[in-house]
Write an enzyme that holds these catalytic residues in place. Sequence first.
Site, PDB file in Angstrom:
ATOM      1  N   LYS A 182     -30.369  -4.668  50.702  1.00 50.10           N
ATOM      2  CA  LYS A 182     -29.509  -3.697  49.990  1.00 50.10           C
ATOM      3  C   LYS A 182     -28.756  -4.399  48.869  1.00 50.10           C
ATOM      4  CE  LYS A 182     -30.329  -0.001  52.523  1.00 50.10           C
ATOM      5  NZ  LYS A 182     -31.044   1.171  51.950  1.00 50.10           N
ATOM      6  N   GLU A 191     -15.468  -7.529  41.743  1.00 45.77           N
ATOM      7  CA  GLU A 191     -14.102  -7.599  42.285  1.00 45.77           C
ATOM      8  C   GLU A 191     -13.996  -8.726  43.317  1.00 45.77           C
ATOM      9  OE1 GLU A 191     -14.043  -3.226  43.211  1.00 45.77           O
ATOM     10  OE2 GLU A 191     -12.089  -3.374  42.253  1.00 45.77           O
ATOM     11  N   GLU A 216     -18.846   1.695  37.753  1.00 43.44           N
ATOM     12  CA  GLU A 216     -17.937   2.739  38.258  1.00 43.44           C
ATOM     13  C   GLU A 216     -17.710   3.827  37.219  1.00 43.44           C
ATOM     14  OE1 GLU A 216     -17.462  -0.497  38.574  1.00 43.44           O
ATOM     15  OE2 GLU A 216     -16.485  -1.003  40.464  1.00 43.44           O
TER      16      GLU A 216
HETATM   17  C1  1HE Z   1     -27.572  -0.017  47.231  1.00 41.02           C
HETATM   18  C2  1HE Z   1     -26.652  -0.443  46.242  1.00 41.02           C
HETATM   19  C3  1HE Z   1     -25.311   0.005  46.364  1.00 41.02           C
HETATM   20  C4  1HE Z   1     -28.591  -1.273  45.753  1.00 41.02           C
HETATM   21  N1  1HE Z   1     -25.004   0.801  47.408  1.00 41.02           N
HETATM   22  N2  1HE Z   1     -27.210   0.758  48.231  1.00 41.02           N
HETATM   23  N3  1HE Z   1     -22.850  -0.417  42.381  1.00 41.02           N
HETATM   24  C5  1HE Z   1     -23.810   0.021  41.550  1.00 41.02           C
HETATM   25  O1  1HE Z   1     -23.701   1.093  40.960  1.00 41.02           O
HETATM   26  C6  1HE Z   1     -25.030  -0.843  41.455  1.00 41.02           C
HETATM   27  C7  1HE Z   1     -26.215  -0.131  42.040  1.00 41.02           C
HETATM   28  N4  1HE Z   1     -27.385  -1.004  42.179  1.00 41.02           N
HETATM   29  C8  1HE Z   1     -28.216  -1.328  41.137  1.00 41.02           C
HETATM   30  O2  1HE Z   1     -27.977  -0.993  39.974  1.00 41.02           O
HETATM   31  C9  1HE Z   1     -29.439  -2.127  41.486  1.00 41.02           C
HETATM   32  O3  1HE Z   1     -29.649  -2.023  42.887  1.00 41.02           O
HETATM   33  C10 1HE Z   1     -29.365  -3.645  41.122  1.00 41.02           C
HETATM   34  C11 1HE Z   1     -29.395  -3.798  39.580  1.00 41.02           C
HETATM   35  C12 1HE Z   1     -28.120  -4.298  41.674  1.00 41.02           C
HETATM   36  C13 1HE Z   1     -30.585  -4.371  41.738  1.00 41.02           C
HETATM   37  O4  1HE Z   1     -31.790  -3.711  41.360  1.00 41.02           O
HETATM   38  P1  1HE Z   1     -33.123  -3.924  42.228  1.00 41.02           P
HETATM   39  O5  1HE Z   1     -34.227  -3.255  41.461  1.00 41.02           O
HETATM   40  O6  1HE Z   1     -33.269  -5.356  42.558  1.00 41.02           O
HETATM   41  O7  1HE Z   1     -32.857  -3.185  43.633  1.00 41.02           O
HETATM   42  P2  1HE Z   1     -32.942  -1.616  43.998  1.00 41.02           P
HETATM   43  O8  1HE Z   1     -34.381  -1.215  44.162  1.00 41.02           O
HETATM   44  O9  1HE Z   1     -32.137  -0.801  43.028  1.00 41.02           O
HETATM   45  O10 1HE Z   1     -32.178  -1.556  45.377  1.00 41.02           O
HETATM   46  C14 1HE Z   1     -32.745  -2.058  46.586  1.00 41.02           C
HETATM   47  C15 1HE Z   1     -32.107  -1.314  47.730  1.00 41.02           C
HETATM   48  O11 1HE Z   1     -30.696  -1.568  47.739  1.00 41.02           O
HETATM   49  C16 1HE Z   1     -32.231   0.216  47.576  1.00 41.02           C
HETATM   50  O12 1HE Z   1     -32.298   0.765  48.872  1.00 41.02           O
HETATM   51  P3  1HE Z   1     -33.709   1.195  49.516  1.00 41.02           P
HETATM   52  O13 1HE Z   1     -33.381   1.649  50.896  1.00 41.02           O
HETATM   53  O14 1HE Z   1     -34.230   2.281  48.601  1.00 41.02           O
HETATM   54  O15 1HE Z   1     -34.595  -0.036  49.469  1.00 41.02           O
HETATM   55  C17 1HE Z   1     -30.919   0.602  46.942  1.00 41.02           C
HETATM   56  O16 1HE Z   1     -30.561   1.952  47.202  1.00 41.02           O
HETATM   57  C18 1HE Z   1     -29.967  -0.342  47.660  1.00 41.02           C
HETATM   58  N5  1HE Z   1     -28.754  -0.563  46.888  1.00 41.02           N
HETATM   59  N6  1HE Z   1     -27.310  -1.211  45.341  1.00 41.02           N
HETATM   60  C19 1HE Z   1     -25.932   1.155  48.306  1.00 41.02           C
HETATM   61  N7  1HE Z   1     -24.356  -0.372  45.512  1.00 41.02           N
HETATM   62  C20 1HE Z   1     -14.155  -1.226  45.943  1.00 41.02           C
HETATM   63  S1  1HE Z   1     -14.648  -0.106  44.813  1.00 41.02           S
HETATM   64  C21 1HE Z   1     -16.024  -0.732  44.024  1.00 41.02           C
HETATM   65  C22 1HE Z   1     -16.815   0.347  43.390  1.00 41.02           C
HETATM   66  C23 1HE Z   1     -18.211  -0.091  43.093  1.00 41.02           C
HETATM   67  O17 1HE Z   1     -18.631  -1.159  43.447  1.00 41.02           O
HETATM   68  S2  1HE Z   1     -19.176   1.014  42.197  1.00 41.02           S
HETATM   69  C24 1HE Z   1     -20.575   0.093  41.779  1.00 41.02           C
HETATM   70  C25 1HE Z   1     -21.664   0.297  42.762  1.00 41.02           C
END
Ligand code: 1HE
Length: 258
Positions: free
Chosen positions: A25, A112, A132
Site C-alpha cells: 500500500k 508530514e 490534499e
Molecule cells: C493507497 C494510498 C493511500 C497508495 N491510501 N491506499 N496520499 C495520496 O493522495 C497519494 C496517493 N497515492 C499515489 O498517488 C500513488 O499510490 C503513489 C504515487 C504514491 C505510488 O504509485 P504506484 O503506482 O507505485 O502505486 P499504486 O498502484 O497507486 O498503489 C498501490 C496500492 O497502494 C493500491 O492499492 P491496491 O489494493 O489497488 O493494490 C493503492 O490504492 C494503495 N495506495 N496510496 C490508501 N494514500 C494526516 S493528514 C494527511 C493527509 C494525506 O496524507 S492526503 C494524501 C494522501
Amino acid sequence: MILMDHLLLKQHDAVLAVTLNRPEKRNALNDAIVNELSEVFTALDSSVKAVVITGEGEHFSAGLDLSELTERDAMQGVQHSRMWHRILDSISFGPVPVIAALHGAVVGGGLELAAAAHIRVADRSTFYALPEGRRGIFVGGGGSVRIPRLVGVAMMSDMMLTGRVIDAETGERKGFAQYLVDEGAAMEEALRLANIVAQNAPMTNLAVTQVLPRIADASADQGLMMESLMAAMAQDAPVAKERLRDFLAGRAKKVGEE
Ligand code: 1HE
C-alpha cells in the site's frame, strides 16, 4: 530484528532503524501504523541514542491511508488529526534525534512524518507532494506548522493549490532535505549520520531537538533567555567539561574530522 504488524525494527549499535513495512500500500499511514510508531517512540530503550526512519519498497510513504478517511465525521476528524499531532510530537520531541531516509513518494502525511524528523536524507528518486489540496482536504498531521518551517508558506501554498510535485534536486535546494544522495543510498547515509549524532552529549541533542525549535517559536527576548539557560545547563554537564578538556589537550578531533 523485531517485526511488528506494520513496522520493522532493527538496532545497529546505538541507532534504531524503524522501517514502515506496508509496501503493498506504498506505506500508506493507517491508524494501525501510526499507533505502532507511537508505541516505538514512546518506549525507546535507553541504549538507543538516535533513530533512522525509512520505508520498505519503492516509496517512503504515500501519506494518509485514504481508505480510512471516508469513515470519519468532522468530530472524529479533529480527534484523528490531534492523534497524529500527539504521535508526530513523540517523534519531534522524543528523547533522541531522528533522521528520515527518503526515497520515492514522500507525499501528504508521509511528508508530514518526514518533517517531524530532525534531519532528512533523500535519494534521487524522492519526490514531494501535498495532494490534499487536490483531494478536497487539508493537512492534519502537523504539516501546516512543520512544512513552512522547511520550505516557507509560499512553497507549501503552491504545492497544495496546484498539486505541484517537487523532485529530489529541487527539494534539497528548497530545504525539504538536508542531504541528497544517489538512488538507493539514503539509508546508508542516514545510518552514517545517525552514528555521528549518537555520539553527541545527550544534553546537546536534547537542546537541539527540544529547545531549539521552541526558541524559534518564541519572541527574541524569551528565546535569548532560553538560550542562556540551555547553554549554562549544557556546559555544566561532566561530559561537556571532559570534551572541552580533551580539545584543549589536543586529544579531540578538529572541525571537519570525523
Ligand atoms: C493507497 C494510498 C493511500 C497508495 N491510501 N491506499 N496520499 C495520496 O493522495 C497519494 C496517493 N497515492 C499515489 O498517488 C500513488 O499510490 C503513489 C504515487 C504514491 C505510488 O504509485 P504506484 O503506482 O507505485 O502505486 P499504486 O498502484 O497507486 O498503489 C498501490 C496500492 O497502494 C493500491 O492499492 P491496491 O489494493 O489497488 O493494490 C493503492 O490504492 C494503495 N495506495 N496510496 C490508501 N494514500 C494526516 S493528514 C494527511 C493527509 C494525506 O496524507 S492526503 C494524501 C494522501
